[in-house]
Scaffold this motif. Sequence first.
Motif, short mmCIF file in Angstrom:
data_model
loop_
_atom_site.label_atom_id
_atom_site.label_comp_id
_atom_site.label_asym_id
_atom_site.label_seq_id
_atom_site.Cartn_x
_atom_site.Cartn_y
_atom_site.Cartn_z
N ALA A 159 64.84 42.49 70.20
CA ALA A 159 65.49 42.68 71.50
C ALA A 159 64.80 43.73 72.34
N ASP A 160 64.36 44.82 71.70
CA ASP A 160 63.73 45.88 72.49
C ASP A 160 62.37 45.41 73.04
N ILE A 211 50.00 34.70 73.03
CA ILE A 211 49.98 36.15 72.84
C ILE A 211 50.53 36.43 71.45
N SER A 212 49.68 36.95 70.59
CA SER A 212 50.09 37.12 69.19
C SER A 212 50.76 38.47 68.93
N VAL A 213 50.44 39.45 69.78
CA VAL A 213 51.08 40.77 69.61
C VAL A 213 51.94 41.01 70.86
N PRO A 214 53.24 40.69 70.76
CA PRO A 214 54.09 40.72 71.95
C PRO A 214 54.00 42.02 72.74
N MET A 232 70.05 37.09 73.53
CA MET A 232 69.38 36.98 74.82
C MET A 232 70.34 36.59 75.94
N SER A 233 71.61 36.28 75.58
CA SER A 233 72.53 35.78 76.59
C SER A 233 72.87 36.85 77.64
N ASP A 234 72.68 38.11 77.27
CA ASP A 234 72.99 39.17 78.22
C ASP A 234 71.83 39.46 79.16
N ILE A 286 59.23 43.52 77.72
CA ILE A 286 58.41 42.49 78.39
C ILE A 286 59.05 42.09 79.73
N VAL A 287 60.36 41.88 79.72
CA VAL A 287 61.04 41.46 80.97
C VAL A 287 60.86 42.54 82.05
N ARG A 288 61.02 43.79 81.64
CA ARG A 288 60.84 44.90 82.62
C ARG A 288 59.42 44.90 83.16
N GLU A 289 58.46 44.73 82.26
CA GLU A 289 57.05 44.76 82.70
C GLU A 289 56.73 43.58 83.61
N ILE A 290 57.32 42.43 83.31
CA ILE A 290 57.11 41.27 84.19
C ILE A 290 57.69 41.58 85.57
N GLY A 291 58.88 42.18 85.57
CA GLY A 291 59.50 42.54 86.85
C GLY A 291 58.65 43.49 87.66
N ASP A 292 57.96 44.39 86.99
CA ASP A 292 57.09 45.33 87.70
C ASP A 292 55.90 44.62 88.34
N ILE A 293 55.43 43.58 87.64
CA ILE A 293 54.25 42.86 88.16
C ILE A 293 54.66 41.88 89.25
N ASP A 294 55.62 41.03 88.94
CA ASP A 294 56.10 40.04 89.92
C ASP A 294 57.42 39.47 89.42
#
Lengths: 361, 87
Positions: B59-60, B33-36, A1-3, B65-73
């Motif tokens: 990792a994928d 959230i049990s099903v990421p 996660m560091s990247d 999730i990070v991309r989807e969060i970015g799309d929301i806020d």
Amino acid sequence: MSDLQATYPWAKFYRLQGPLKIDSLGQIIDEIWAQHSHNRRQRSLETPVGRLVGISPGIEELRNLIGKVAPSQATVLIRGESGSGKEVVARAIHEASGRTGEFIAVNCGAIPDTLFESELFGHERGAFTDAVSRKLGQLELANGGTIFLDEIGDMPASMQVKLLRVLQERVIERVGGAEQIPIDLRVLAATHQDLGEMMNAGTFREDLFYRLNVFPLDIAPLRDRPEDVPVLTQELVRRLRVDQRTSVEFSDRAMAAMQAYNWPGNVRELANLIERLSVVKPHGRIAAADLPVAIRGRDIEAANDAVDLGSSSLKQHLAEIEIGLIRNALDQSDGVVSRAAELLKVGRTTLVEKIRRYQIH
Amino acid sequence: MSERVILVIDDELERAEALKGMIEFMDSPAVRISVPDEWQNQLGEARAAAVFLANGLQADIVDKIVREIGDIDPNIPIVLMEDNADE
């Protein structure tokens, strides 16, 4: 996660390492809510469409005053010309106030006198012939929130006294009802008229004026803050890019002409112009020649502006100038081709051919 | 306006419930959230105030999730649980 931070530089990452401890978790939780509170406040002041966007001292002062008055309960009287963004300022105050109820906007100039009381106070079933059911008024709908009374100078005298009572006693009575309903309201009013003068002329109640004018806020007309035109334009273009996938930009000379223009319709007129230009030229550079004559003036330098642009050929430059002149002529002649041809001093057939060739709509 | 809640995205029940309990102990509403992969569906009408991502998620999935969060806020804080944070 560091990247992750490198991959998503916009993201707000926190790291919680080692065994879960209440102290470190608590610190992060506190930061999360503090950040939300900050973001909410920031967003509430970054209001939509070019409204409070600006770098002029007047707009900076306005933002500052909004930040101060918003959390209070003070009644605010917003003064500004048509199109200057009075409702936007009102919304910004509401959003930054922390009030959880609705923001209800009422245009006092758009309600017929006979319907005013019912519209504002609501009515009970059977209160009058058409009252087939109970209807809540705008004041009641704004309970817990904010009522914005736009064009307050147009409020009939009979309603002014009723509004005064609401401001003093914080209760309303529906038309045809006997119940006194307590309400918790923030009242914001706006006008483009000189209420002081109206008060002196006897057309606006003095007691209501002083009740409303607790905290006056003035929005300077756009012509008095030309330094705001480029940033407003940039913001409006950005919004159009997101909403309509256009990508217009303005030449320096076009921007200079826009900054020199007096904008009688203020920000609303600027927004309309940019929207129109982005329709006729959705992916290009707007030259001074593309602007309406009223804005660019008739000087030949403005018409030659396109020559400064980019690396395209002389033929392309000339075509752009020709397209701009044809569009302006069509604008001035309300789309009547024969009249536009007269303005351009060319034959109608020639103009029709050029319109077809350049696909001018 | 829908409520803001803190999401605990973790498919390990016991660890997630422990963290959720601690967050709630601090008077902050939390949802596990049990099903990421389906965090948005599980969130329902609520809005995310922050997202805690468990150590060990693929990792994928984290990327998604990070991309989807970015799309929301993009201002929503993302807390990465690392190493022995669950112990």
